[in-house]
Enzyme design. Structure first.
Site, PDB file in Angstrom:
ATOM      1  N   SER A  56       3.807   3.903   7.839  1.00 47.33           N
ATOM      2  CA  SER A  56       4.283   4.888   6.872  1.00 47.33           C
ATOM      3  C   SER A  56       5.211   5.929   7.489  1.00 47.33           C
ATOM      4  CB  SER A  56       3.096   5.595   6.222  1.00 47.33           C
ATOM      5  OG  SER A  56       2.333   4.695   5.472  1.00 47.33           O
TER       6      SER A  56
ATOM      7  N   GLU B 229      -4.551  11.249   7.237  1.00 46.50           N
ATOM      8  CA  GLU B 229      -3.367  10.410   7.119  1.00 46.50           C
ATOM      9  C   GLU B 229      -2.368  11.024   6.131  1.00 46.50           C
ATOM     10  OE1 GLU B 229      -5.009   6.008   7.922  1.00 46.50           O
ATOM     11  OE2 GLU B 229      -5.443   6.715   5.903  1.00 46.50           O
TER      12      GLU B 229
ATOM     13  N   ARG C 111       0.545   9.388  13.280  1.00 46.72           N
ATOM     14  CA  ARG C 111       1.270   8.528  12.349  1.00 46.72           C
ATOM     15  C   ARG C 111       1.704   9.250  11.072  1.00 46.72           C
ATOM     16  NH1 ARG C 111      -3.983   6.491  12.656  1.00 46.72           N
ATOM     17  NH2 ARG C 111      -5.275   6.556  10.779  1.00 46.72           N
ATOM     18  N   ASP C 112       2.505   8.524  10.303  1.00 41.40           N
ATOM     19  CA  ASP C 112       2.917   8.895   8.949  1.00 41.40           C
ATOM     20  C   ASP C 112       3.788  10.151   8.920  1.00 41.40           C
ATOM     21  OD1 ASP C 112       1.088   6.853   8.494  1.00 41.40           O
ATOM     22  OD2 ASP C 112      -0.489   8.193   7.820  1.00 41.40           O
TER      23      ASP C 112
ATOM     24  N   TRP D 292      -9.307   2.033  -0.068  1.00 40.30           N
ATOM     25  CA  TRP D 292      -9.538   1.131   1.056  1.00 40.30           C
ATOM     26  C   TRP D 292     -10.929   0.509   1.048  1.00 40.30           C
ATOM     27  CZ3 TRP D 292      -5.940  -1.267   3.315  1.00 40.30           C
ATOM     28  CH2 TRP D 292      -4.686  -0.685   3.494  1.00 40.30           C
TER      29      TRP D 292
ATOM     30  N   ASN E  13       0.835  -1.196   0.000  1.00 40.73           N
ATOM     31  CA  ASN E  13       0.000   0.000   0.000  1.00 40.73           C
ATOM     32  C   ASN E  13       0.877   1.256   0.000  1.00 40.73           C
ATOM     33  OD1 ASN E  13      -0.361  -1.374   2.872  1.00 40.73           O
ATOM     34  ND2 ASN E  13      -0.723   0.776   3.316  1.00 40.73           N
ATOM     35  N   ASP E  14       0.779   2.156   0.958  1.00 40.44           N
ATOM     36  CA  ASP E  14       1.338   3.510   0.844  1.00 40.44           C
ATOM     37  C   ASP E  14       2.797   3.576   0.397  1.00 40.44           C
ATOM     38  OD1 ASP E  14      -1.012   3.733   2.213  1.00 40.44           O
ATOM     39  OD2 ASP E  14      -0.181   4.755   3.944  1.00 40.44           O
TER      40      ASP E  14
ATOM     41  N   GLN F 161       4.695   0.460   2.034  1.00 43.86           N
ATOM     42  CA  GLN F 161       4.087  -0.487   2.951  1.00 43.86           C
ATOM     43  C   GLN F 161       3.951  -1.840   2.250  1.00 43.86           C
ATOM     44  OE1 GLN F 161       2.401   0.532   6.519  1.00 43.86           O
ATOM     45  NE2 GLN F 161       4.489   1.089   5.938  1.00 43.86           N
TER      46      GLN F 161
ATOM     47  N   TRP G 204      -3.253  -7.430   3.573  1.00 39.55           N
ATOM     48  CA  TRP G 204      -2.668  -6.491   4.529  1.00 39.55           C
ATOM     49  C   TRP G 204      -2.222  -7.224   5.788  1.00 39.55           C
ATOM     50  CZ3 TRP G 204      -3.198  -4.822   9.477  1.00 39.55           C
ATOM     51  CH2 TRP G 204      -2.617  -3.597   9.816  1.00 39.55           C
TER      52      TRP G 204
END
Length: 512
Positions: free
Chosen positions: A132, A247, A192-193, A330, A74-75, A91, A99
């Site tokens: 991330s 995010e 996060r991220d 998603w 993913n990211d 990711q 996932w």
């Protein structure tokens, strides 16, 4: 980056009920559900190596977009340019096509198109999964890891989301974790991220951190990438979107009419422009402490399709602002019919901030490096002489409505209407366009985007691959990125309505 699968109904011409197939064991989002706790975890991979090649020739396998050879992605993460090489971390699940077991995969490229998959860079440790983050080149050795060390800043995710640091002194081939992680402690799962950049005016590193379901972006600063101080928080209410995850933030500067402007990019889920995931942006000022948004009609969307999410920019690229996004959503990411890989990145884009109708507009055109894999332009006929992938360029007049239809020999169609009076593009992705039954939320009655163009005509670029269509105006003023799953690539073309010109050029597979 934490992800939860849920049902999210929304009105898009009709009420859609999202039927999600993914990692969640429940049918709807539960605020107290944490997949890192409630889902079983496999053990981390010891000394992971790049997987054996599958050949990258399966049905739906993109030929001009980055995909891992196999397994879930993913990211995009840790994107940094160094010594003539673009590094793309992402990711990744080294152990399967769903996932889980979040790690940083790694690929390198000289041009953002031809990629070499490297060994997995970071796997989970006692602080949790590796979510991330970003990477910088520490030219002046501010952290003490060595001059020009590649420093990765990422979210360690267990029951809490905390920020950690790792560094590489061999050009990203291997990383050493900082012994005193986490560098920013936290006691919940809503921070996060981290996206980090050097702020020249204050002579400090600045970090943007997303606050997840708490919404907003926190800013921190540091002189050494290890000790961080809180600066400020940015949040603005969004009409009609009272609760959504914030995010993957990215704060970048542009020259705008001779002045410095800042753009804050934020991915949100759910709550995109149509259904599920989307990426919005704010335009304003950053003084080294606070980001203040201009008075504009937010949210502003970077892409009006279904499948451009979590995009952030490469660091260390000088004046170029280069971005790549995760080409998925998603709402159905865990169900798309791809095997042995799952998910692709968008084509890389170059961002610019331009004035349109007296207001700033973030444009995102495909990078000029696309010319390296392109053949000569040819007039576009009813049957296109193409194979792996191609770019179709259509210029239509705006004195009449027009319809552009891509199709294949199986009768599947991808249809775009250009409404001249409203200056919008309307895309239809439904059972006529290809496979949709893998998820109840994949078929979309219509999705609409402003053309953001002036003049009596508009030029549209279609970048068509085995399982995607990226539709952009020629200057990137409008972008609509969509996955499609036809039985074979669209090779027929029909255009009706206004006067038009059309040409096509083959795009050579980056894997052959």
């Amino acid at each position: 980056m934490k992800k939860l699968f849920f049902i999210y109904p929304i009105m898009v011409a009709v009420v859609l009920t999202a039927i999600i197939a993914g990692c969640s064991k429940d049918d709807e989002y539960k605020p107290d559900y944490n997949p890192l706790i409630d889902d079983p975890k496999e053990e981390p991979v010891d000394n992971p190596q790049p997987p054996a090649s599958s050949g990258r020739n399966e049905q739906y396998r993109p030929q001009i977009h980055f995909t891992p050879d196999r397994n879930w992605m993913n990211d995009p993460n840790g994107m940094v340019y160094a010594d003539g090489t673009y590094h793309l971390f992402y990711q990744y699940n080294p152990q399967g096509n769903d996932w889980g077991n979040m790690s940083w995969g790694h690929a390198t490229s000289p041009d953002m198109l031809h990629w070499t998959e490297q060994a997995v860079a970071l796997t989970r440790d006692d602080l949790g999964d590796v979510f991330s983050g970003s990477a910088v080149i520490d030219k002046n050795n501010t952290a003490g890891f060595g001059a020009n060390a590649m420093v990765a800043i990422y979210t360690s995710a267990s029951g809490a989301q905390q920020q950690s640091v790792a560094y590489s002194i061999d050009g990203g081939k291997s990383f050493t974790r900082y012994a005193q992680n986490p560098v920013i402690a936290n006691n919940d799962d809503n921070l996060r991220d981290p996206k980090v950049f050097w702020h020249e005016e204050s002579k400090k590193w600045v970090m943007a951190l997303a606050k997840g379901w708490k919404m907003g972006v926190d800013f921190y600063s540091s002189t050494d990438l290890k000790n961080w101080s809180f600066l400020s928080n940015f949040f603005t209410p969004l009409a009609g979107r009272p609760s959504l995850q914030w995010e993957c933030p990215d704060l970048i500067s542009f020259d705008y009419n001779g002045q410095k402007k800042w753009v804050l990019i934020v991915s949100v889920n759910p709550g995109g422009p149509i259904l599920g995931s989307g990426t919005m942006y704010f335009v304003g000022q950053f003084d080294g402490t606070n980001f203040t948004a201009d008075d504009l009609n937010y949210p502003l969307w970077m892409d009006y399709g279904m499948d451009n999410y979590a995009g952030v920019t490469w660091s260390n690229t000088g004046d170029r602002r280069l971005l790549i996004g995760w080409m998925n959503n998603w709402q159905y990411a865990g169900a798309v019919p791809c095997n042995p890989w799952r998910s692709a990145m968008t084509l890389p884009r170059e961002l610019k901030l331009v004035e349109r109708d007296g207001k700033p507009l973030l444009t995102s055109a495909v990078v000029s490096e696309i010319d390296k894999i392109a053949g000569a332009w040819q007039p576009a006929a009813a049957t296109l002489d193409v194979s792996d992938a191609y770019q179709l360029r259509v210029t239509v007049s705006l004195d009449h409505n027009s319809t552009i239809t891509l199709g294949n020999s199986q009768g599947e169609q991808f249809v775009v209407d250009v409404n001249a009076s409203t200056r919008t593009a309307i895309v239809y992705r439904n059972a006529k366009s290809g496979q949709t039954r893998f998820s109840g939320s994949f078929s979309i009655p219509s999705m609409q985007a402003p053309l953001n163009t002036v003049g009596s005509q508009v030029t549209l670029d279609f970048f068509v691959d085995q399982s995607s269509v990226e539709l952009l105006t020629s200057d990137g003023s409008m972008s609509m990125t969509n996955l499609v799953f036809p039985q074979s690539i669209y090779k027929t073309l029909s255009i009706s309505g206004g006067t038009y010109e059309a040409q096509v050029r083959q795009l050579k597979s980056v894997w052959k």
